[in-house]
Design a protein around this motif. Sequence first.
Motif, PDB file in Angstrom:
ATOM      1  N   LYS A  12      15.992 -21.343  19.400  1.00 20.13           N
ATOM      2  CA  LYS A  12      14.669 -20.802  19.066  1.00 20.13           C
ATOM      3  C   LYS A  12      14.787 -19.400  18.470  1.00 20.13           C
ATOM      4  CE  LYS A  12      10.073 -20.130  20.997  1.00 20.13           C
ATOM      5  NZ  LYS A  12       9.221 -20.332  22.170  1.00 20.13           N
ATOM      6  N   VAL A  13      15.643 -18.575  19.050  1.00 25.20           N
ATOM      7  CA  VAL A  13      15.843 -17.209  18.561  1.00 25.20           C
ATOM      8  C   VAL A  13      16.459 -17.229  17.163  1.00 25.20           C
ATOM      9  CG1 VAL A  13      17.113 -15.056  18.941  1.00 25.20           C
ATOM     10  CG2 VAL A  13      16.041 -16.233  20.873  1.00 25.20           C
ATOM     11  N   ALA A  14      17.490 -18.051  16.986  1.00 23.19           N
ATOM     12  CA  ALA A  14      18.157 -18.137  15.680  1.00 23.19           C
ATOM     13  C   ALA A  14      17.207 -18.675  14.619  1.00 23.19           C
ATOM     14  CB  ALA A  14      19.388 -19.031  15.794  1.00 23.19           C
ATOM     15  N   ARG A  15      16.374 -19.623  14.993  1.00 22.14           N
ATOM     16  CA  ARG A  15      15.390 -20.190  14.063  1.00 22.14           C
ATOM     17  C   ARG A  15      14.379 -19.134  13.661  1.00 22.14           C
ATOM     18  NH1 ARG A  15      10.650 -22.181  15.206  1.00 22.14           N
ATOM     19  NH2 ARG A  15      11.010 -22.494  17.432  1.00 22.14           N
ATOM     20  N   ALA A  16      13.932 -18.343  14.624  1.00 19.87           N
ATOM     21  CA  ALA A  16      12.955 -17.283  14.349  1.00 19.87           C
ATOM     22  C   ALA A  16      13.553 -16.215  13.438  1.00 19.87           C
ATOM     23  CB  ALA A  16      12.475 -16.662  15.657  1.00 19.87           C
ATOM     24  N   GLU A  17      14.832 -15.916  13.612  1.00 19.83           N
ATOM     25  CA  GLU A  17      15.499 -14.930  12.754  1.00 19.83           C
ATOM     26  C   GLU A  17      15.472 -15.356  11.291  1.00 19.83           C
ATOM     27  OE1 GLU A  17      19.426 -14.539  14.372  1.00 19.83           O
ATOM     28  OE2 GLU A  17      18.766 -13.242  16.009  1.00 19.83           O
ATOM     29  N   LYS A  18      15.457 -16.658  11.052  1.00 17.53           N
ATOM     30  CA  LYS A  18      15.411 -17.204   9.683  1.00 17.53           C
ATOM     31  C   LYS A  18      13.982 -17.513   9.239  1.00 17.53           C
ATOM     32  CE  LYS A  18      19.871 -17.789   8.704  1.00 17.53           C
ATOM     33  NZ  LYS A  18      20.516 -17.243   7.540  1.00 17.53           N
ATOM     34  N   SER A  19      13.006 -17.167  10.093  1.00 19.95           N
ATOM     35  CA  SER A  19      11.582 -17.438   9.818  1.00 19.95           C
ATOM     36  C   SER A  19      11.326 -18.916   9.539  1.00 19.95           C
ATOM     37  CB  SER A  19      11.087 -16.581   8.654  1.00 19.95           C
ATOM     38  OG  SER A  19      11.209 -15.217   8.951  1.00 19.95           O
ATOM     39  N   LEU A  20      11.954 -19.772  10.330  1.00 21.51           N
ATOM     40  CA  LEU A  20      11.779 -21.215  10.184  1.00 21.51           C
ATOM     41  C   LEU A  20      10.950 -21.765  11.327  1.00 21.51           C
ATOM     42  CD1 LEU A  20      15.464 -22.225   9.344  1.00 21.51           C
ATOM     43  CD2 LEU A  20      13.544 -22.220   7.752  1.00 21.51           C
ATOM     44  N   SER A  21      10.051 -22.676  10.999  1.00 20.40           N
ATOM     45  CA  SER A  21       9.336 -23.398  12.052  1.00 20.40           C
ATOM     46  C   SER A  21      10.236 -24.518  12.553  1.00 20.40           C
ATOM     47  CB  SER A  21       8.039 -23.992  11.492  1.00 20.40           C
ATOM     48  OG  SER A  21       8.339 -25.038  10.581  1.00 20.40           O
ATOM     49  N   GLN A  22       9.855 -25.143  13.640  1.00 21.85           N
ATOM     50  CA  GLN A  22      10.616 -26.290  14.123  1.00 21.85           C
ATOM     51  C   GLN A  22      10.652 -27.380  13.059  1.00 21.85           C
ATOM     52  OE1 GLN A  22       8.758 -27.436  17.834  1.00 21.85           O
ATOM     53  NE2 GLN A  22      10.074 -26.066  19.028  1.00 21.85           N
ATOM     54  N   GLY A  23       9.525 -27.585  12.393  1.00 24.35           N
ATOM     55  CA  GLY A  23       9.451 -28.593  11.335  1.00 24.35           C
ATOM     56  C   GLY A  23      10.356 -28.269  10.162  1.00 24.35           C
ATOM     57  N   GLN A  34      10.274 -33.082  16.884  1.00 28.05           N
ATOM     58  CA  GLN A  34      10.356 -33.324  18.320  1.00 28.05           C
ATOM     59  C   GLN A  34      11.797 -33.165  18.820  1.00 28.05           C
ATOM     60  OE1 GLN A  34       8.672 -35.202  16.139  1.00 28.05           O
ATOM     61  NE2 GLN A  34       6.579 -35.371  16.899  1.00 28.05           N
ATOM     62  N   THR A  35      12.759 -33.544  18.005  1.00 26.05           N
ATOM     63  CA  THR A  35      14.162 -33.386  18.390  1.00 26.05           C
ATOM     64  C   THR A  35      14.516 -31.915  18.513  1.00 26.05           C
ATOM     65  OG1 THR A  35      14.809 -35.483  17.382  1.00 26.05           O
ATOM     66  CG2 THR A  35      16.565 -33.849  17.706  1.00 26.05           C
ATOM     67  N   ILE A  36      14.077 -31.108  17.554  1.00 26.27           N
ATOM     68  CA  ILE A  36      14.329 -29.662  17.612  1.00 26.27           C
ATOM     69  C   ILE A  36      13.678 -29.077  18.861  1.00 26.27           C
ATOM     70  CG2 ILE A  36      13.963 -27.430  16.484  1.00 26.27           C
ATOM     71  CD1 ILE A  36      16.048 -29.235  15.082  1.00 26.27           C
ATOM     72  N   SER A  37      12.447 -29.475  19.139  1.00 30.28           N
ATOM     73  CA  SER A  37      11.748 -28.998  20.332  1.00 30.28           C
ATOM     74  C   SER A  37      12.504 -29.383  21.600  1.00 30.28           C
ATOM     75  CB  SER A  37      10.335 -29.582  20.371  1.00 30.28           C
ATOM     76  OG  SER A  37       9.675 -29.207  21.558  1.00 30.28           O
ATOM     77  N   ALA A  38      12.971 -30.622  21.663  1.00 29.19           N
ATOM     78  CA  ALA A  38      13.688 -31.103  22.852  1.00 29.19           C
ATOM     79  C   ALA A  38      15.003 -30.348  23.048  1.00 29.19           C
ATOM     80  CB  ALA A  38      13.936 -32.604  22.749  1.00 29.19           C
ATOM     81  N   ILE A  39      15.686 -30.013  21.961  1.00 31.07           N
ATOM     82  CA  ILE A  39      16.921 -29.234  22.069  1.00 31.07           C
ATOM     83  C   ILE A  39      16.595 -27.833  22.574  1.00 31.07           C
ATOM     84  CG2 ILE A  39      18.840 -28.195  20.795  1.00 31.07           C
ATOM     85  CD1 ILE A  39      18.663 -30.642  18.880  1.00 31.07           C
TER      86      ILE A  39
END
Length: 69
Positions: A12-23, A34-39
């Motif tokens: 979640k932190v790494a994704r936020a650093e790249k300004s990416l949503s789960q989608g 949903q897979t990203i959320s579950a991870i």
Amino acid sequence: MDEKLILKNRLKVARAEKSLSQGDLAKLVGVSRQTISAIETGQFSPTAKLALILCIALDKKFEDLFYFD
């Protein structure tokens, strides 16, 4: 080996650093949101292949994204 080891992640932190949503991240790596959320919530441990793809997509080393607790 200790059977109590739990794979945790900083996805979640790494994704936020790249300004990416789960989608957004899901589309990049070819899985569902949903897979990203579950991870991220620890409900699902990714395969080695998916973990590597996530590392590449987020420009992180494996040990920067995943760890045992």
